[in-house]
Design a protein around this motif. Sequence first.
Motif, PDB file in Angstrom:
ATOM      1  N   GLY A 130      30.276  32.663  33.083  1.00 45.14           N
ATOM      2  CA  GLY A 130      30.030  32.494  34.509  1.00 45.14           C
ATOM      3  C   GLY A 130      29.384  31.188  34.903  1.00 45.14           C
ATOM      4  N   LYS A 131      29.563  30.120  34.093  1.00 47.26           N
ATOM      5  CA  LYS A 131      28.960  28.826  34.434  1.00 47.26           C
ATOM      6  C   LYS A 131      29.514  28.294  35.754  1.00 47.26           C
ATOM      7  N   THR A 132      30.839  28.264  35.887  1.00 47.15           N
ATOM      8  CA  THR A 132      31.437  27.723  37.104  1.00 47.15           C
ATOM      9  C   THR A 132      31.139  28.622  38.308  1.00 47.15           C
ATOM     10  N   ALA A 133      31.164  29.921  38.091  1.00 44.07           N
ATOM     11  CA  ALA A 133      30.859  30.867  39.168  1.00 44.07           C
ATOM     12  C   ALA A 133      29.425  30.672  39.659  1.00 44.07           C
ATOM     13  N   LEU A 134      28.509  30.406  38.724  1.00 42.18           N
ATOM     14  CA  LEU A 134      27.109  30.123  39.103  1.00 42.18           C
ATOM     15  C   LEU A 134      27.042  28.870  39.965  1.00 42.18           C
TER      16      LEU A 134
ATOM     17  N   ILE B 156      25.753  19.455  34.368  1.00 39.70           N
ATOM     18  CA  ILE B 156      26.791  19.210  33.364  1.00 39.70           C
ATOM     19  C   ILE B 156      27.195  20.576  32.825  1.00 39.70           C
ATOM     20  N   GLU B 157      28.426  21.022  33.134  1.00 40.58           N
ATOM     21  CA  GLU B 157      28.913  22.285  32.586  1.00 40.58           C
ATOM     22  C   GLU B 157      29.591  21.989  31.259  1.00 40.58           C
ATOM     23  N   ASN B 158      28.948  22.394  30.187  1.00 39.83           N
ATOM     24  CA  ASN B 158      29.423  22.095  28.832  1.00 39.83           C
ATOM     25  C   ASN B 158      30.632  22.963  28.472  1.00 39.83           C
TER      26      ASN B 158
ATOM     27  N   PRO C 123      38.674  42.754  39.911  1.00 42.39           N
ATOM     28  CA  PRO C 123      39.956  42.510  40.589  1.00 42.39           C
ATOM     29  C   PRO C 123      40.518  41.106  40.355  1.00 42.39           C
ATOM     30  N   GLU C 124      39.645  40.145  39.969  1.00 39.38           N
ATOM     31  CA  GLU C 124      40.159  38.776  39.821  1.00 39.38           C
ATOM     32  C   GLU C 124      40.834  38.542  38.478  1.00 39.38           C
ATOM     33  N   PHE C 125      40.739  39.524  37.505  1.00 37.96           N
ATOM     34  CA  PHE C 125      41.411  39.326  36.222  1.00 37.96           C
ATOM     35  C   PHE C 125      42.812  39.897  36.294  1.00 37.96           C
TER      36      PHE C 125
ATOM     37  N   SER D  57      25.074  40.478  36.843  1.00 36.94           N
ATOM     38  CA  SER D  57      24.233  41.670  36.911  1.00 36.94           C
ATOM     39  C   SER D  57      24.858  42.770  37.768  1.00 36.94           C
ATOM     40  N   ASP D  58      25.811  42.416  38.636  1.00 36.58           N
ATOM     41  CA  ASP D  58      26.488  43.443  39.454  1.00 36.58           C
ATOM     42  C   ASP D  58      27.280  44.415  38.584  1.00 36.58           C
ATOM     43  N   LEU D  59      27.568  44.012  37.320  1.00 35.78           N
ATOM     44  CA  LEU D  59      28.344  44.885  36.435  1.00 35.78           C
ATOM     45  C   LEU D  59      27.451  45.833  35.635  1.00 35.78           C
TER      46      LEU D  59
ATOM     47  N   ASP E 280      42.032  32.704  32.617  1.00 31.88           N
ATOM     48  CA  ASP E 280      42.398  31.298  32.425  1.00 31.88           C
ATOM     49  C   ASP E 280      42.109  30.792  31.014  1.00 31.88           C
ATOM     50  N   LYS E 281      41.485  31.641  30.149  1.00 36.39           N
ATOM     51  CA  LYS E 281      41.029  31.110  28.858  1.00 36.39           C
ATOM     52  C   LYS E 281      42.136  30.577  27.965  1.00 36.39           C
ATOM     53  N   PRO E 282      43.343  31.221  27.917  1.00 34.48           N
ATOM     54  CA  PRO E 282      44.383  30.634  27.063  1.00 34.48           C
ATOM     55  C   PRO E 282      44.731  29.198  27.473  1.00 34.48           C
ATOM     56  N   ALA E 283      44.605  28.884  28.774  1.00 31.72           N
ATOM     57  CA  ALA E 283      44.906  27.509  29.237  1.00 31.72           C
ATOM     58  C   ALA E 283      43.759  26.559  28.906  1.00 31.72           C
ATOM     59  N   LYS E 284      42.507  27.086  28.971  1.00 36.99           N
ATOM     60  CA  LYS E 284      41.351  26.198  28.795  1.00 36.99           C
ATOM     61  C   LYS E 284      40.948  26.037  27.340  1.00 36.99           C
ATOM     62  N   TYR E 285      41.316  26.996  26.477  1.00 36.67           N
ATOM     63  CA  TYR E 285      40.959  26.924  25.061  1.00 36.67           C
ATOM     64  C   TYR E 285      42.231  27.059  24.218  1.00 36.67           C
ATOM     65  N   PRO E 286      43.201  26.143  24.410  1.00 34.09           N
ATOM     66  CA  PRO E 286      44.532  26.293  23.824  1.00 34.09           C
ATOM     67  C   PRO E 286      44.557  26.265  22.298  1.00 34.09           C
TER      68      PRO E 286
HETATM   69  N1  GTP Z   1      31.454  40.693  38.346  1.00 34.18           N
HETATM   70  C1  GTP Z   1      31.166  39.413  38.167  1.00 34.18           C
HETATM   71  N2  GTP Z   1      32.076  38.595  37.593  1.00 34.18           N
HETATM   72  C2  GTP Z   1      31.731  37.303  37.436  1.00 34.18           C
HETATM   73  C3  GTP Z   1      30.478  36.775  37.850  1.00 34.18           C
HETATM   74  N3  GTP Z   1      30.443  35.466  37.522  1.00 34.18           N
HETATM   75  C4  GTP Z   1      31.630  35.173  36.951  1.00 34.18           C
HETATM   76  N4  GTP Z   1      32.413  36.272  36.898  1.00 34.18           N
HETATM   77  C5  GTP Z   1      33.783  36.360  36.367  1.00 34.18           C
HETATM   78  O1  GTP Z   1      33.771  35.939  35.030  1.00 34.18           O
HETATM   79  C6  GTP Z   1      34.970  35.207  34.735  1.00 34.18           C
HETATM   80  C7  GTP Z   1      34.601  33.857  34.186  1.00 34.18           C
HETATM   81  O2  GTP Z   1      33.885  33.123  35.140  1.00 34.18           O
HETATM   82  P1  GTP Z   1      33.780  31.536  35.084  1.00 34.18           P
HETATM   83  O3  GTP Z   1      32.911  31.097  36.188  1.00 34.18           O
HETATM   84  O4  GTP Z   1      35.141  30.945  35.003  1.00 34.18           O
HETATM   85  O5  GTP Z   1      33.053  31.350  33.670  1.00 34.18           O
HETATM   86  P2  GTP Z   1      32.737  30.007  32.873  1.00 34.18           P
HETATM   87  O6  GTP Z   1      31.516  30.240  32.066  1.00 34.18           O
HETATM   88  O7  GTP Z   1      32.661  28.877  33.815  1.00 34.18           O
HETATM   89  O8  GTP Z   1      34.026  29.886  31.918  1.00 34.18           O
HETATM   90  P3  GTP Z   1      34.469  28.608  31.028  1.00 34.18           P
HETATM   91  O9  GTP Z   1      34.144  27.371  31.805  1.00 34.18           O
HETATM   92  O10 GTP Z   1      35.949  28.778  30.845  1.00 34.18           O
HETATM   93  O11 GTP Z   1      33.713  28.698  29.733  1.00 34.18           O
HETATM   94  C8  GTP Z   1      35.751  35.107  36.039  1.00 34.18           C
HETATM   95  O12 GTP Z   1      36.763  36.067  36.031  1.00 34.18           O
HETATM   96  C9  GTP Z   1      34.710  35.396  37.078  1.00 34.18           C
HETATM   97  O13 GTP Z   1      35.250  35.966  38.202  1.00 34.18           O
HETATM   98  C10 GTP Z   1      29.551  37.678  38.474  1.00 34.18           C
HETATM   99  O14 GTP Z   1      28.427  37.334  38.877  1.00 34.18           O
HETATM  100  N5  GTP Z   1      29.931  38.980  38.592  1.00 34.18           N
END
Ligand code: GTP
Lengths: 212, 212
Positions: B35-39, B109-111, A166-168, B159-161, A139-145
Amino acid sequence: GELLAANRRQAEANRARLDAHGILTINLMSSPGSGKTALLEATIRTLPAGLRIAVIEGDLETENDAERIRALGVTAHQITTGTACHLDAHLVALGLDQLDLDAIDILFIENVGNLVCPASFDLGHHRNVTLLSVTEGDDKPAKYPVMFRAADLMLITKSDLLPHLPEFSPTRAETHLRRLARDAEVITVSAKGGDGIPLWHEWLARERRHYH
Amino acid sequence: GELLAANRRQAEANRARLDAHGILTINLMSSPGSGKTALLEATIRTLPAGLRIAVIEGDLETENDAERIRALGVTAHQITTGTACHLDAHLVALGLDQLDLDAIDILFIENVGNLVCPASFDLGHHRNVTLLSVTEGDDKPAKYPVMFRAADLMLITKSDLLPHLPEFSPTRAETHLRRLARDAEVITVSAKGGDGIPLWHEWLARERRHYH
Ligand SMILES: Nc1nc2c(ncn2[C@@H]2O[C@H](COP(=O)(O)OP(=O)(O)OP(=O)(O)O)[C@@H](O)[C@H]2O)c(=O)[nH]1
Ligand SMILES: Nc1nc2c(ncn2[C@@H]2O[C@H](COP(=O)(O)OP(=O)(O)OP(=O)(O)O)[C@@H](O)[C@H]2O)c(=O)[nH]1
Ligand SMILES: [Mg+2]
Ligand SMILES: [Mg+2]
Ligand SMILES: [Zn+2]
Ligand SMILES: [Zn+2]
């Protein structure tokens, strides 16, 4: 404002100097850790015979990246910005003073890892190459245009990790790029495994023919 | 100069407002895609009973991240900055106006994804949490010190990676952090697998007791 206007003037002077020496100059940009230095290492390891390159590195601190390049026998000059999150034309002009411009065919400038500001500062280069690693999300090209609109080439990096992510989707990443009305080329590479690196060398060769 | 002084004044006003409502406010920062949003998604999926949270999202463009949070039933307000590569106290103040502050215990706040500028702008929050993903390299605390010096907690994410990234050393990452004379805590997590998320909840609970 005045800052960007002064930068533009310096960038034009840099480009004239680079053109006078027939040097193709590439501005490498990405998020921190997307694999800019690793790409340069893979490029050096597979460098076509007779092609002479040099690198200008930009970071807030450390000589780490320049040392990685020098370890492979290639000239690298490190700029440390202290707090600035992007290189500018003035810093690059000082870097050019440190290089033997008669001994270079392609100059790579590895910018500070930042997916926003660096796209706004002309350094005097010819082409913008933006790296997007498969680990960052498609999604980065959309979020950091701002950054991706400026790209002449988008490299999708670390493709060897795709089986674990798998999600990329490279297709989705490219679709987001196209939605920015950008027809930049897209090449998928792995600096670790070597996939796509020949295509990257072909792109560089085409650009050299185009510019000089 | 004047810009940062005005920001500081607004930040103090924001913090007073948040304190009056007993809200712990966390500023989440990292590179794009760390991984901010994923967290936050993993945090919501394992939220302790009775804990009420809300999220302010910061991005240049799109509502993507706020939509991911809202999809899990949590209030999220999206700030789109257009071109600014960091949030500031004024933007956050506008965001606070959109929230019911009486219904929140912790505000995240996700910066904007950026490993430089966001560390310099007080938003009125209490704690800085910086994420470093194992895919970015363990040298980032040394190369982007402005951000890591500001961290109260460093989360090593994805860390799973680790089994696929032999070159990343959590110990080296922590050593680089300590060399900045920072005694911030370090927790290693996986939003995907759940590792470390209980420790993250424990840290949040400790900080809530400390602040309110
Ligand atoms: N394997 C793995 N992938 C992860 C994990 N957390 C995030 N990801 C992947 O990393 C990518 C980015 O995750 P986001 O949660 O969008 O990261 P972000 O920091 O919020 O990104 P921005 O808000 O765009 O800066 C996605 O493809 C996620 O699926 C994790 O714990 N393990
Ligand atoms: N699996 C895999 N890992 C890679 C690849 N390229 C880079 N990495 C890893 O990604 C991390 C960051 O790589 P770097 O080359 O330092 O990235 P960079 O963009 O130069 O980082 P900064 O200059 O600090 O912004 C390191 O741990 C590398 O080993 C790749 O093709 N495959
Ligand atoms: Mg690098
Ligand atoms: Mg996000
Ligand atoms: Zn900048
Ligand atoms: Zn900024």
